[in-house]
Design a protein around this motif. Structure first.
Motif, mmCIF file in Angstrom:
data_model
loop_
_atom_site.group_PDB
_atom_site.id
_atom_site.type_symbol
_atom_site.label_atom_id
_atom_site.label_comp_id
_atom_site.label_asym_id
_atom_site.label_seq_id
_atom_site.Cartn_x
_atom_site.Cartn_y
_atom_site.Cartn_z
ATOM 1 N N HIS A 35 0.833 -1.204 0.000
ATOM 2 C CA HIS A 35 0.000 0.000 0.000
ATOM 3 C C HIS A 35 0.869 1.257 0.000
ATOM 4 O O HIS A 35 0.574 2.228 -0.708
ATOM 5 C CB HIS A 35 -0.933 -0.008 1.208
ATOM 6 C CG HIS A 35 -1.914 1.122 1.219
ATOM 7 N ND1 HIS A 35 -2.764 1.373 0.178
ATOM 8 C CD2 HIS A 35 -2.164 2.081 2.143
ATOM 9 C CE1 HIS A 35 -3.510 2.437 0.461
ATOM 10 N NE2 HIS A 35 -3.153 2.887 1.648
ATOM 11 N N ALA A 36 1.945 1.248 0.766
ATOM 12 C CA ALA A 36 2.861 2.390 0.782
ATOM 13 C C ALA A 36 3.506 2.572 -0.586
ATOM 14 O O ALA A 36 3.685 3.703 -1.060
ATOM 15 C CB ALA A 36 3.933 2.188 1.848
ATOM 16 N N HIS A 37 3.832 1.476 -1.229
ATOM 17 C CA HIS A 37 4.437 1.533 -2.563
ATOM 18 C C HIS A 37 3.466 2.169 -3.554
ATOM 19 O O HIS A 37 3.858 3.014 -4.371
ATOM 20 C CB HIS A 37 4.814 0.116 -3.003
ATOM 21 C CG HIS A 37 5.896 0.075 -4.024
ATOM 22 N ND1 HIS A 37 5.671 0.345 -5.349
ATOM 23 C CD2 HIS A 37 7.217 -0.191 -3.919
ATOM 24 C CE1 HIS A 37 6.797 0.233 -6.020
ATOM 25 N NE2 HIS A 37 7.761 -0.089 -5.174
ATOM 26 N N ARG A 38 2.212 1.796 -3.466
ATOM 27 C CA ARG A 38 1.213 2.354 -4.380
ATOM 28 C C ARG A 38 0.933 3.819 -4.077
ATOM 29 O O ARG A 38 0.713 4.615 -4.993
ATOM 30 C CB ARG A 38 -0.074 1.537 -4.300
ATOM 31 C CG ARG A 38 0.080 0.197 -4.982
ATOM 32 C CD ARG A 38 -1.169 -0.633 -4.896
ATOM 33 N NE ARG A 38 -0.999 -1.864 -5.673
ATOM 34 C CZ ARG A 38 -1.793 -2.907 -5.588
ATOM 35 N NH1 ARG A 38 -2.826 -2.899 -4.764
ATOM 36 N NH2 ARG A 38 -1.568 -3.980 -6.322
ATOM 37 N N GLN A 39 0.938 4.191 -2.800
ATOM 38 C CA GLN A 39 0.732 5.595 -2.447
ATOM 39 C C GLN A 39 1.881 6.460 -2.964
ATOM 40 O O GLN A 39 1.660 7.554 -3.483
ATOM 41 C CB GLN A 39 0.615 5.750 -0.932
ATOM 42 C CG GLN A 39 -0.716 5.315 -0.377
ATOM 43 C CD GLN A 39 -0.767 5.459 1.126
ATOM 44 O OE1 GLN A 39 0.142 5.035 1.833
ATOM 45 N NE2 GLN A 39 -1.838 6.065 1.620
ATOM 46 N N ALA A 40 3.103 5.978 -2.823
ATOM 47 C CA ALA A 40 4.259 6.727 -3.318
ATOM 48 C C ALA A 40 4.226 6.817 -4.838
ATOM 49 O O ALA A 40 4.514 7.868 -5.414
ATOM 50 C CB ALA A 40 5.553 6.073 -2.844
ATOM 51 N N ALA A 41 3.853 5.728 -5.497
ATOM 52 C CA ALA A 41 3.799 5.725 -6.959
ATOM 53 C C ALA A 41 2.710 6.657 -7.480
ATOM 54 O O ALA A 41 2.817 7.186 -8.589
ATOM 55 C CB ALA A 41 3.568 4.307 -7.471
#
Length: 124
Positions: A61-67
């Motif tokens: 989820h953090a990866h998707r938020q950053a992306a």
């Protein structure tokens, strides 16, 4: 009255300001150091630190938020693979703002915003 309205407008519309912040944070994470005005540096500091905190979390989820915020996939990869592990023991304060003086053309106050801990030198 401007009660509870934090942040600077920087003479731009909301969409322009958000786009500028996204571009500047992407450049900061890519180059690890950028030169900009004092006001812009102070504004992007909080966004950049939130991105590094997302990188430290490291889940999907953090990866998707950053992306969703950072403009380049290569910078997102760099954030999660090299920048975030560098700050695993640090609880905030990932950026530093150094004042440079005034710009010649319009006397705007310039600053350097950079990531605090430099990358380890490459051994060859």
């Amino acid at each position: 009255m401007r009660h509870n309205n934090s942040g600077r407008r920087l003479g731009r519309t909301t969409s322009h300001r958000i786009a500028m912040f996204r571009n500047m944070v992407t450049s900061l994470l890519n180059h690890e150091r950028i030169v900009t005005t004092d006001a812009k540096a102070k504004e992007i500091r909080s966004v950049a630190e939130k991105m590094i905190t997302l990188g430290k979390r490291g889940d999907l989820h953090a990866h998707r938020q950053a992306a969703a915020y950072i403009r380049e996939k290569s910078v997102v990869t760099k954030l999660f693979s090299t920048i975030a592990p560098r700050y695993k023991d640090r609880a905030g304060g990932y950026t530093r703002i150094i004042k440079l003086g005034q710009r010649l053309g319009d006397a705007a106050s310039l600053s350097v915003i950079e990531l605090v801990e430099e990358a380890a030198p490459q051994q060859s």
